[in-house]
Design a protein around this motif. Structure first.
Motif, PDB file in Angstrom:
ATOM      1  N   SER A 251      39.864  41.449  44.255  1.00 44.66           N
ATOM      2  CA  SER A 251      39.509  41.891  42.923  1.00 44.66           C
ATOM      3  C   SER A 251      38.513  43.044  43.015  1.00 44.66           C
ATOM      4  O   SER A 251      37.595  43.006  43.821  1.00 44.66           O
ATOM      5  CB  SER A 251      38.908  40.720  42.152  1.00 44.66           C
ATOM      6  OG  SER A 251      38.719  41.055  40.820  1.00 44.66           O
ATOM      7  N   GLU A 252      38.701  44.066  42.184  1.00 48.84           N
ATOM      8  CA  GLU A 252      37.798  45.210  42.131  1.00 48.84           C
ATOM      9  C   GLU A 252      37.302  45.332  40.697  1.00 48.84           C
ATOM     10  O   GLU A 252      38.090  45.372  39.756  1.00 48.84           O
ATOM     11  CB  GLU A 252      38.536  46.483  42.536  1.00 48.84           C
ATOM     12  CG  GLU A 252      37.722  47.732  42.422  1.00 48.84           C
ATOM     13  CD  GLU A 252      38.548  48.974  42.698  1.00 48.84           C
ATOM     14  OE1 GLU A 252      38.188  50.032  42.172  1.00 48.84           O
ATOM     15  OE2 GLU A 252      39.560  48.886  43.415  1.00 48.84           O
ATOM     16  N   ILE A 253      35.974  45.387  40.533  1.00 46.06           N
ATOM     17  CA  ILE A 253      35.381  45.494  39.206  1.00 46.06           C
ATOM     18  C   ILE A 253      34.584  46.789  39.134  1.00 46.06           C
ATOM     19  O   ILE A 253      33.783  47.077  40.012  1.00 46.06           O
ATOM     20  CB  ILE A 253      34.469  44.288  38.912  1.00 46.06           C
ATOM     21  CG1 ILE A 253      35.271  43.001  38.952  1.00 46.06           C
ATOM     22  CG2 ILE A 253      33.786  44.442  37.570  1.00 46.06           C
ATOM     23  CD1 ILE A 253      34.438  41.753  38.851  1.00 46.06           C
TER      24      ILE A 253
ATOM     25  N   ASN B 161      46.325  46.306  36.957  1.00 44.19           N
ATOM     26  CA  ASN B 161      45.113  46.332  36.148  1.00 44.19           C
ATOM     27  C   ASN B 161      45.343  45.766  34.753  1.00 44.19           C
ATOM     28  O   ASN B 161      44.522  45.938  33.870  1.00 44.19           O
ATOM     29  CB  ASN B 161      44.545  47.757  36.065  1.00 44.19           C
ATOM     30  CG  ASN B 161      45.541  48.752  35.533  1.00 44.19           C
ATOM     31  OD1 ASN B 161      46.643  48.397  35.165  1.00 44.19           O
ATOM     32  ND2 ASN B 161      45.157  50.015  35.507  1.00 44.19           N
TER      33      ASN B 161
ATOM     34  N   LYS C 168      45.529  42.465  32.605  1.00 36.56           N
ATOM     35  CA  LYS C 168      45.159  41.052  32.664  1.00 36.56           C
ATOM     36  C   LYS C 168      46.286  40.132  32.198  1.00 36.56           C
ATOM     37  O   LYS C 168      46.351  38.987  32.592  1.00 36.56           O
ATOM     38  CB  LYS C 168      43.911  40.793  31.822  1.00 36.56           C
ATOM     39  CG  LYS C 168      42.660  41.343  32.444  1.00 36.56           C
ATOM     40  CD  LYS C 168      41.441  40.912  31.673  1.00 36.56           C
ATOM     41  CE  LYS C 168      40.204  41.420  32.375  1.00 36.56           C
ATOM     42  NZ  LYS C 168      38.982  40.924  31.747  1.00 36.56           N
TER      43      LYS C 168
ATOM     44  N   LYS D 208      33.766  47.061  31.258  1.00 34.70           N
ATOM     45  CA  LYS D 208      34.158  46.498  32.552  1.00 34.70           C
ATOM     46  C   LYS D 208      35.658  46.676  32.744  1.00 34.70           C
ATOM     47  O   LYS D 208      36.452  46.284  31.890  1.00 34.70           O
ATOM     48  CB  LYS D 208      33.789  45.008  32.596  1.00 34.70           C
ATOM     49  CG  LYS D 208      34.059  44.361  33.921  1.00 34.70           C
ATOM     50  CD  LYS D 208      33.417  42.985  33.993  1.00 34.70           C
ATOM     51  CE  LYS D 208      34.384  41.943  33.544  1.00 34.70           C
ATOM     52  NZ  LYS D 208      33.940  40.576  33.814  1.00 34.70           N
ATOM     53  N   GLN D 209      36.027  47.303  33.854  1.00 32.42           N
ATOM     54  CA  GLN D 209      37.437  47.469  34.200  1.00 32.42           C
ATOM     55  C   GLN D 209      37.694  46.697  35.489  1.00 32.42           C
ATOM     56  O   GLN D 209      36.922  46.792  36.438  1.00 32.42           O
ATOM     57  CB  GLN D 209      37.781  48.934  34.406  1.00 32.42           C
ATOM     58  CG  GLN D 209      37.661  49.765  33.168  1.00 32.42           C
ATOM     59  CD  GLN D 209      38.003  51.222  33.437  1.00 32.42           C
ATOM     60  OE1 GLN D 209      38.089  51.653  34.570  1.00 32.42           O
ATOM     61  NE2 GLN D 209      38.195  51.979  32.363  1.00 32.42           N
ATOM     62  N   GLN D 210      38.765  45.958  35.503  1.00 27.89           N
ATOM     63  CA  GLN D 210      39.063  45.121  36.657  1.00 27.89           C
ATOM     64  C   GLN D 210      40.479  45.393  37.142  1.00 27.89           C
ATOM     65  O   GLN D 210      41.402  45.552  36.350  1.00 27.89           O
ATOM     66  CB  GLN D 210      38.907  43.649  36.270  1.00 27.89           C
ATOM     67  CG  GLN D 210      39.007  42.705  37.422  1.00 27.89           C
ATOM     68  CD  GLN D 210      38.678  41.280  37.014  1.00 27.89           C
ATOM     69  OE1 GLN D 210      38.474  40.979  35.864  1.00 27.89           O
ATOM     70  NE2 GLN D 210      38.650  40.394  37.980  1.00 27.89           N
ATOM     71  N   LYS D 211      40.611  45.472  38.477  1.00 24.39           N
ATOM     72  CA  LYS D 211      41.918  45.642  39.118  1.00 24.39           C
ATOM     73  C   LYS D 211      42.087  44.533  40.133  1.00 24.39           C
ATOM     74  O   LYS D 211      41.124  44.114  40.779  1.00 24.39           O
ATOM     75  CB  LYS D 211      41.990  46.971  39.867  1.00 24.39           C
ATOM     76  CG  LYS D 211      42.404  48.137  39.060  1.00 24.39           C
ATOM     77  CD  LYS D 211      42.862  49.265  39.949  1.00 24.39           C
ATOM     78  CE  LYS D 211      41.687  50.083  40.411  1.00 24.39           C
ATOM     79  NZ  LYS D 211      42.093  51.326  41.054  1.00 24.39           N
ATOM     80  N   ARG D 212      43.288  44.073  40.301  1.00 24.84           N
ATOM     81  CA  ARG D 212      43.592  43.091  41.337  1.00 24.84           C
ATOM     82  C   ARG D 212      44.697  43.632  42.229  1.00 24.84           C
ATOM     83  O   ARG D 212      45.668  44.208  41.754  1.00 24.84           O
ATOM     84  CB  ARG D 212      44.046  41.763  40.732  1.00 24.84           C
ATOM     85  CG  ARG D 212      42.929  40.990  40.118  1.00 24.84           C
ATOM     86  CD  ARG D 212      43.378  39.620  39.731  1.00 24.84           C
ATOM     87  NE  ARG D 212      42.280  38.884  39.116  1.00 24.84           N
ATOM     88  CZ  ARG D 212      42.387  37.663  38.651  1.00 24.84           C
ATOM     89  NH1 ARG D 212      43.543  37.027  38.701  1.00 24.84           N
ATOM     90  NH2 ARG D 212      41.348  37.068  38.114  1.00 24.84           N
TER      91      ARG D 212
END
Length: 110
Positions: free
Chosen positions: A28-30, A59, A61, A37-41
């Motif tokens: 996971s990258e935040i 990216n 959810k 907040k942007q999150q990528k997996r």
């Protein structure tokens, strides 16, 4: 929300394989940009034919399902205690080092 399954071709042997967002390993990258907040997996899986590690990044959810990622607060909390333990052990080491030094000086001059 149902987790997504993605069919990809292996990078090495080009055989088709499926990466399941519900069961496969992920990192996971935040990022914080402008207060948002942007999150990528990145989902990772070995090819069943040639053992090459393949990955796909998402990216959205909605694709991930209800699967939770790592808890950042837990890492910070455990890091704080490891620093505290390191400081306490360092102080004990210095204390006993000077006790030993005092013992040697007393032995030499008495």
């Amino acid at each position: 929300m149902e987790p997504k399954k993605v069919d990809i071709n292996c990078r090495n042997c080009h055989e088709q394989m499926t990466i399941d967002f519900a069961t496969d390993n992920f990192s996971s990258e935040i990022q914080l940009l402008n207060g948002k907040k942007q999150q990528k997996r990145t989902y990772i899986k070995k090819c069943p034919y040639c053992e090459t590690i393949n990955h796909i990044t998402s990216n959205k959810k909605e694709e991930w399902g209800n699967r939770k990622g790592p808890n950042i607060k837990l890492f910070l909390f455990s890091g704080m205690f490891s620093c505290l333990a390191f400081a306490v052990i360092g102080l004990l080491f210095i204390y006993f080092a000077f006790k030993g030094f005092g013992f040697v000086v007393d032995w030499l001059f008495n």
